[in-house]
Scaffold this motif. Structure first.
Motif, PDB file in Angstrom:
ATOM      1  N   LEU A  55       0.840  -1.199   0.000  1.00 25.24           N
ATOM      2  CA  LEU A  55       0.000   0.000   0.000  1.00 25.24           C
ATOM      3  C   LEU A  55       0.877   1.252   0.000  1.00 25.24           C
ATOM      4  O   LEU A  55       1.778   1.393   0.832  1.00 25.24           O
ATOM      5  N   THR A  56       0.607   2.152  -0.943  1.00 19.29           N
ATOM      6  CA  THR A  56       1.247   3.464  -0.978  1.00 19.29           C
ATOM      7  C   THR A  56       0.224   4.482  -0.498  1.00 19.29           C
ATOM      8  O   THR A  56      -0.835   4.649  -1.109  1.00 19.29           O
ATOM      9  N   PHE A  57       0.549   5.155   0.603  1.00 18.03           N
ATOM     10  CA  PHE A  57      -0.461   5.973   1.274  1.00 18.03           C
ATOM     11  C   PHE A  57       0.227   7.155   1.951  1.00 18.03           C
ATOM     12  O   PHE A  57       0.960   6.999   2.924  1.00 18.03           O
ATOM     13  N   GLU A  59      -0.408  11.658   2.550  1.00 17.59           N
ATOM     14  CA  GLU A  59      -1.291  12.806   2.356  1.00 17.59           C
ATOM     15  C   GLU A  59      -0.982  13.557   1.067  1.00 17.59           C
ATOM     16  O   GLU A  59       0.166  13.860   0.754  1.00 17.59           O
ATOM     17  N   GLY A  60      -2.044  13.812   0.308  1.00 11.16           N
ATOM     18  CA  GLY A  60      -1.923  14.573  -0.924  1.00 11.16           C
ATOM     19  C   GLY A  60      -1.410  13.786  -2.111  1.00 11.16           C
ATOM     20  O   GLY A  60      -1.250  14.343  -3.198  1.00 11.16           O
ATOM     21  N   LYS A  61      -1.193  12.500  -1.927  1.00 16.23           N
ATOM     22  CA  LYS A  61      -0.661  11.670  -3.004  1.00 16.23           C
ATOM     23  C   LYS A  61      -1.653  10.565  -3.355  1.00 16.23           C
ATOM     24  O   LYS A  61      -2.502  10.198  -2.543  1.00 16.23           O
ATOM     25  N   PRO A  62      -1.541   9.997  -4.566  1.00 12.35           N
ATOM     26  CA  PRO A  62      -2.440   8.904  -4.945  1.00 12.35           C
ATOM     27  C   PRO A  62      -2.279   7.698  -4.015  1.00 12.35           C
ATOM     28  O   PRO A  62      -1.161   7.341  -3.637  1.00 12.35           O
ATOM     29  N   ILE A  63      -3.397   7.108  -3.666  1.00 13.12           N
ATOM     30  CA  ILE A  63      -3.394   5.883  -2.869  1.00 13.12           C
ATOM     31  C   ILE A  63      -3.442   4.710  -3.837  1.00 13.12           C
ATOM     32  O   ILE A  63      -4.361   4.613  -4.664  1.00 13.12           O
ATOM     33  N   THR A  64      -2.466   3.823  -3.748  1.00 13.40           N
ATOM     34  CA  THR A  64      -2.460   2.645  -4.616  1.00 13.40           C
ATOM     35  C   THR A  64      -2.177   1.395  -3.810  1.00 13.40           C
ATOM     36  O   THR A  64      -1.488   1.430  -2.785  1.00 13.40           O
ATOM     37  N   LEU A  65      -2.703   0.292  -4.283  1.00 12.53           N
ATOM     38  CA  LEU A  65      -2.458  -1.013  -3.683  1.00 12.53           C
ATOM     39  C   LEU A  65      -1.974  -1.948  -4.777  1.00 12.53           C
ATOM     40  O   LEU A  65      -2.689  -2.210  -5.750  1.00 12.53           O
ATOM     41  N   GLN A  66      -0.752  -2.443  -4.631  1.00 15.12           N
ATOM     42  CA  GLN A  66      -0.190  -3.408  -5.586  1.00 15.12           C
ATOM     43  C   GLN A  66      -0.339  -4.811  -5.026  1.00 15.12           C
ATOM     44  O   GLN A  66       0.048  -5.078  -3.891  1.00 15.12           O
ATOM     45  N   GLY A  80      -5.616  14.405   7.117  1.00 14.24           N
ATOM     46  CA  GLY A  80      -6.315  13.749   8.216  1.00 14.24           C
ATOM     47  C   GLY A  80      -6.588  12.288   7.993  1.00 14.24           C
ATOM     48  O   GLY A  80      -7.069  11.595   8.899  1.00 14.24           O
ATOM     49  N   ASP A  81      -6.319  11.768   6.803  1.00 14.30           N
ATOM     50  CA  ASP A  81      -6.484  10.334   6.557  1.00 14.30           C
ATOM     51  C   ASP A  81      -5.348   9.560   7.224  1.00 14.30           C
ATOM     52  O   ASP A  81      -4.173   9.851   6.997  1.00 14.30           O
ATOM     53  N   VAL A  82      -5.687   8.571   8.017  1.00 15.62           N
ATOM     54  CA  VAL A  82      -4.681   7.754   8.703  1.00 15.62           C
ATOM     55  C   VAL A  82      -5.150   6.308   8.772  1.00 15.62           C
ATOM     56  O   VAL A  82      -6.328   5.999   8.603  1.00 15.62           O
ATOM     57  N   LEU A  83      -4.194   5.413   9.022  1.00 16.58           N
ATOM     58  CA  LEU A  83      -4.464   4.004   9.329  1.00 16.58           C
ATOM     59  C   LEU A  83      -5.294   3.302   8.256  1.00 16.58           C
ATOM     60  O   LEU A  83      -6.283   2.623   8.550  1.00 16.58           O
ATOM     61  N   ALA A  84      -4.911   3.449   7.012  1.00 13.84           N
ATOM     62  CA  ALA A  84      -5.623   2.776   5.925  1.00 13.84           C
ATOM     63  C   ALA A  84      -5.341   1.283   5.948  1.00 13.84           C
ATOM     64  O   ALA A  84      -4.198   0.857   6.104  1.00 13.84           O
ATOM     65  N   ARG A  85      -6.380   0.474   5.769  1.00 16.48           N
ATOM     66  CA  ARG A  85      -6.269  -0.974   5.780  1.00 16.48           C
ATOM     67  C   ARG A  85      -7.059  -1.553   4.602  1.00 16.48           C
ATOM     68  O   ARG A  85      -8.258  -1.306   4.480  1.00 16.48           O
ATOM     69  N   PRO A  86      -6.415  -2.336   3.720  1.00 20.51           N
ATOM     70  CA  PRO A  86      -7.140  -2.889   2.572  1.00 20.51           C
ATOM     71  C   PRO A  86      -8.019  -4.065   2.958  1.00 20.51           C
ATOM     72  O   PRO A  86      -7.712  -4.812   3.892  1.00 20.51           O
ATOM     73  N   SER A  87      -9.122  -4.225   2.231  1.00 14.41           N
ATOM     74  CA  SER A  87      -9.977  -5.398   2.414  1.00 14.41           C
ATOM     75  C   SER A  87      -9.284  -6.629   1.849  1.00 14.41           C
ATOM     76  O   SER A  87      -8.289  -6.539   1.130  1.00 14.41           O
ATOM     77  N   ALA A  94     -10.328   0.661   4.429  1.00  9.22           N
ATOM     78  CA  ALA A  94     -10.930   1.267   5.613  1.00  9.22           C
ATOM     79  C   ALA A  94      -9.883   2.195   6.209  1.00  9.22           C
ATOM     80  O   ALA A  94      -8.701   1.840   6.297  1.00  9.22           O
ATOM     81  N   LEU A  95     -10.303   3.379   6.597  1.00 10.92           N
ATOM     82  CA  LEU A  95      -9.359   4.330   7.191  1.00 10.92           C
ATOM     83  C   LEU A  95     -10.086   5.238   8.165  1.00 10.92           C
ATOM     84  O   LEU A  95     -11.316   5.252   8.252  1.00 10.92           O
ATOM     85  N   ILE A  96      -9.283   5.991   8.912  1.00 11.20           N
ATOM     86  CA  ILE A  96      -9.817   7.027   9.789  1.00 11.20           C
ATOM     87  C   ILE A  96      -9.568   8.380   9.129  1.00 11.20           C
ATOM     88  O   ILE A  96      -8.472   8.655   8.646  1.00 11.20           O
ATOM     89  N   SER A  97     -10.595   9.217   9.124  1.00  8.94           N
ATOM     90  CA  SER A  97     -10.460  10.590   8.652  1.00  8.94           C
ATOM     91  C   SER A  97     -10.669  11.501   9.859  1.00  8.94           C
ATOM     92  O   SER A  97     -11.784  11.654  10.365  1.00  8.94           O
ATOM     93  N   SER A  98      -9.567  12.080  10.350  1.00 10.24           N
ATOM     94  CA  SER A  98      -9.597  12.874  11.572  1.00 10.24           C
ATOM     95  C   SER A  98      -9.448  14.358  11.255  1.00 10.24           C
ATOM     96  O   SER A  98      -8.664  14.736  10.383  1.00 10.24           O
ATOM     97  N   PRO A  99     -10.163  15.227  11.967  1.00  7.04           N
ATOM     98  CA  PRO A  99     -10.005  16.663  11.744  1.00  7.04           C
ATOM     99  C   PRO A  99      -8.667  17.191  12.258  1.00  7.04           C
ATOM    100  O   PRO A  99      -8.238  18.280  11.881  1.00  7.04           O
ATOM    101  N   ASP A 100      -8.013  16.422  13.119  1.00  6.86           N
ATOM    102  CA  ASP A 100      -6.700  16.806  13.645  1.00  6.86           C
ATOM    103  C   ASP A 100      -5.938  15.526  13.971  1.00  6.86           C
ATOM    104  O   ASP A 100      -5.836  15.125  15.121  1.00  6.86           O
TER     105      ASP A 100
END
Length: 303
Positions: A55-57, A59-66, A80-87, A94-100
């Protein structure tokens, strides 16, 4: 550098091997899908027991899963996107979108489909310090804070494990492990039943930080891969050692001084990742194959 930054582990870049020298020895589809074929897969191919995703993840960059020679795009990572987890099928995140996110403010639990479409499953949820989205074995729901949220919507339901940290399912989905405290790990059948407690307080390195951050558990529950835990709101994402839950002893992994990850296979063995590549071992921890190191990025293993 603040405490959060000091403890956040970059999975594919940091090898946490401290304390291994003292280890005790144990012998052992949405359609259309924006998926394109790559010229080369990110890691192992023929003979590799499972699938490794990269997973390439950022902020501000394309999210890709190889995975399996293909790349799936998930739009762009927002602030604010953090902790991305692929199905398990690689078609959702699935990820968390936090205001801070810097201050670990509660945020939304979000599912991102292949192509970038987003939808929130729940709002104002706490995260950090080992609490992160975890895909349930059904592949259609996400667990956070002891609650299971269906991707398709509907009423959330309790998992029965409570608001535990570092919740991890085995490759078959039949066994679950999690941190009960900073010195104890729980192992249980995923469909319920009393968890057994594994004391980790005497494992190598506990004089500074015990390895309570669960990274993987075998289907039998006999082995759990652990990372160094912390009391900061960071998330450990690399393996330091493996404990035999039947004896409480660390498995002898001295042959891998730059250990990065250990995942358990459906056949009863494991995949060990270090700076030299991917080492497949059988149930006796005997190496049966070695594969090239994966591309840079966060690594996820599925059976």
């Amino acid at each position: 550098m603040n405490r959060i930054a000091r403890t956040v582990a970059a999975v594919a870049a940091v090898a946490l091997a401290a304390g291994l020298a003292g280890c005790q020895t144990k012998q052992p589809t949405p359609a259309p899908s924006p998926t394109v074929q790559d010229k080369a897969p990110p890691a192992a191919t023929k003979g590799f027991p499972g699938t490794l995703s990269v997973l390439t993840f950022a902020e501000g960059k394309p999210i890709t899963l190889q995975r399996a020679g293909k790349t799936v795009a998930f739009g762009t990572a927002a602030a604010g996107d953090v902790l991305a987890r692929p199905s398990y099928d690689g078609q959702h995140l699935a990820l968390i979108s936090s205001p801070d996110a810097h201050n670990v403010a509660p945020g939304d639990l979000v599912v991102v489909d292949a192509g970038g479409e987003r939808r929130a499953l729940a709002h104002n949820l706490s995260w950090g310090s080992g609490a992160a989205p975890t895909w349930a074995p059904d592949g259609r729901s996400v667990v956070l804070g002891g609650i299971q949220f269906a991707v398709s919507g509907g009423a959330p339901k309790a998992t029965g494990f409570g608001d535990v940290k570092y919740l991890t399912y085995s490759v078959s989905g039949g066994t679950v492990a999690y941190a009960r405290s900073e010195q104890s790990v729980g192992v249980a059948a995923a469909d319920g039943g009393k968890a057994r407690s594994v004391d980790v307080s005497k494992l190598p390195g506990c004089e500074t930080a015990c390895p309570f951050a669960v990274q993987a558990v075998s289907d039998s529950g006999s082995y759990v891969a652990l990372g160094r835990g912390n009391t900061d709101p960071g998330h450990t994402a690399a393996t330091t050692l493996v404990v035999d839950t039947r004896t409480g002893e660390a498995v002898n992994l001295r042959a891998y001084p730059h250990l990065q990850h250990v995942w358990f296979t459906a056949a009863g063995g494991a995949v060990i990742a270090d700076d030299q590549g991917l080492h497949v071992v059988d149930a006796s921890w005997r190496v049966t194959g070695t594969f090239p190191a994966p591309a840079a990025g966060e690594l996820f293993y599925t059976a």
